[in-house]
Design a protein around this motif. Structure first.
Motif, PDB file in Angstrom:
ATOM      1  N   UNK A  48      -7.054  -1.422  16.712  1.00  0.00           N
ATOM      2  CA  UNK A  48      -6.993  -1.843  15.312  1.00  0.00           C
ATOM      3  C   UNK A  48      -8.152  -1.196  14.566  1.00  0.00           C
ATOM      4  N   UNK A  49      -7.821  -0.465  13.515  1.00  0.00           N
ATOM      5  CA  UNK A  49      -8.839   0.180  12.687  1.00  0.00           C
ATOM      6  C   UNK A  49      -9.201  -0.787  11.552  1.00  0.00           C
ATOM      7  N   UNK A  50     -10.462  -1.256  11.486  1.00  0.00           N
ATOM      8  CA  UNK A  50     -10.836  -2.213  10.439  1.00  0.00           C
ATOM      9  C   UNK A  50     -10.656  -1.662   9.036  1.00  0.00           C
ATOM     10  N   UNK A  51     -10.832  -0.356   8.875  1.00  0.00           N
ATOM     11  CA  UNK A  51     -10.670   0.263   7.567  1.00  0.00           C
ATOM     12  C   UNK A  51      -9.220   0.171   7.105  1.00  0.00           C
ATOM     13  N   UNK A  52      -8.288   0.457   8.023  1.00  0.00           N
ATOM     14  CA  UNK A  52      -6.873   0.370   7.655  1.00  0.00           C
ATOM     15  C   UNK A  52      -6.454  -1.085   7.442  1.00  0.00           C
ATOM     16  N   UNK A  53      -7.010  -1.993   8.212  1.00  0.00           N
ATOM     17  CA  UNK A  53      -6.704  -3.410   8.025  1.00  0.00           C
ATOM     18  C   UNK A  53      -7.159  -3.878   6.644  1.00  0.00           C
ATOM     19  N   UNK A  54      -8.299  -3.372   6.182  1.00  0.00           N
ATOM     20  CA  UNK A  54      -8.792  -3.709   4.846  1.00  0.00           C
ATOM     21  C   UNK A  54      -7.801  -3.219   3.791  1.00  0.00           C
ATOM     22  N   UNK A  55      -7.269  -1.991   3.969  1.00  0.00           N
ATOM     23  CA  UNK A  55      -6.277  -1.462   3.030  1.00  0.00           C
ATOM     24  C   UNK A  55      -5.000  -2.295   3.046  1.00  0.00           C
ATOM     25  N   UNK A  56      -4.525  -2.645   4.241  1.00  0.00           N
ATOM     26  CA  UNK A  56      -3.309  -3.452   4.356  1.00  0.00           C
ATOM     27  C   UNK A  56      -3.474  -4.776   3.621  1.00  0.00           C
ATOM     28  N   UNK A  57      -4.629  -5.390   3.789  1.00  0.00           N
ATOM     29  CA  UNK A  57      -4.894  -6.664   3.126  1.00  0.00           C
ATOM     30  C   UNK A  57      -4.950  -6.490   1.610  1.00  0.00           C
ATOM     31  N   UNK A  58      -5.655  -5.457   1.164  1.00  0.00           N
ATOM     32  CA  UNK A  58      -5.824  -5.239  -0.276  1.00  0.00           C
ATOM     33  C   UNK A  58      -4.514  -4.893  -0.966  1.00  0.00           C
ATOM     34  N   UNK A  59      -3.636  -4.137  -0.294  1.00  0.00           N
ATOM     35  CA  UNK A  59      -2.397  -3.675  -0.917  1.00  0.00           C
ATOM     36  C   UNK A  59      -1.154  -4.406  -0.400  1.00  0.00           C
ATOM     37  N   UNK A  60      -1.329  -5.515   0.319  1.00  0.00           N
ATOM     38  CA  UNK A  60      -0.186  -6.204   0.929  1.00  0.00           C
ATOM     39  C   UNK A  60       0.818  -6.720  -0.100  1.00  0.00           C
ATOM     40  N   UNK A  61       0.364  -7.224  -1.212  1.00  0.00           N
ATOM     41  CA  UNK A  61       1.283  -7.774  -2.216  1.00  0.00           C
ATOM     42  C   UNK A  61       1.429  -6.861  -3.431  1.00  0.00           C
ATOM     43  N   UNK A  84      -4.715   5.064   7.132  1.00  0.00           N
ATOM     44  CA  UNK A  84      -5.408   4.855   5.873  1.00  0.00           C
ATOM     45  C   UNK A  84      -6.863   4.514   6.126  1.00  0.00           C
ATOM     46  N   UNK A  85      -7.724   4.895   5.197  1.00  0.00           N
ATOM     47  CA  UNK A  85      -9.158   4.691   5.390  1.00  0.00           C
ATOM     48  C   UNK A  85      -9.829   4.283   4.092  1.00  0.00           C
ATOM     49  N   UNK A  86     -10.962   3.604   4.241  1.00  0.00           N
ATOM     50  CA  UNK A  86     -11.844   3.300   3.123  1.00  0.00           C
ATOM     51  C   UNK A  86     -13.232   3.702   3.570  1.00  0.00           C
ATOM     52  N   UNK A  87     -13.887   4.555   2.785  1.00  0.00           N
ATOM     53  CA  UNK A  87     -15.233   5.009   3.103  1.00  0.00           C
ATOM     54  C   UNK A  87     -16.185   4.529   2.019  1.00  0.00           C
TER      55      UNK A  87
END
Length: 110
Positions: A48-61, A84-87
């Motif tokens: 699990x990539x924490x950066x991609x999980x952050x994107x999934x959460x932010x853009x889920x809805x 997906x990544x967030x830097x």
């Protein structure tokens, strides 16, 4: 390619976002790009990539995102989606678009 996938890289609030979507186009709102149909990695991945999980959460809805053109760094059409990544932006590596400062009249006091 039947269903193109686009990698969209943009900056927002001292972060650089890299995400994948199936639909992008110029918005009717002047100065914005519309991004729809976000694509994220498979849920069956063991790592699990924490950066991609952050994107999934932010853009889920989010159905559609309007990104200011001056925030776009790059848009690529790619063969398949990636991760997906967030830097975080450290230092002055990403130049912010200059916003105009309010005009002051010489008789204005501080």
């Amino acid at each position: 390619m039947a269903n193109p996938i686009y990698k969209v890289i943009f900056h927002n609030q001292n972060q650089v976002f890299e995400l994948y979507a199936r639909a992008i186009y110029q918005s009717e709102m002047y100065g914005f790009i519309e991004v729809e149909e976000f694509v994220f990695g498979e849920k069956s991945q063991l790592v699990v990539d924490p950066s991609e999980e952050k994107l999934k959460t932010e853009f889920s809805s989010v159905k559609r995102s309007y990104i200011p053109m001056h925030s776009i760094v790059r848009i690529d059409e790619v063969e398949k989606e990636g991760v997906g990544k967030v830097h975080e932006v450290k230092g002055d590596k990403v130049a912010q678009f200059p916003f105009p400062t309010p005009m002051r009249h010489p008789t204005d006091s501080d």
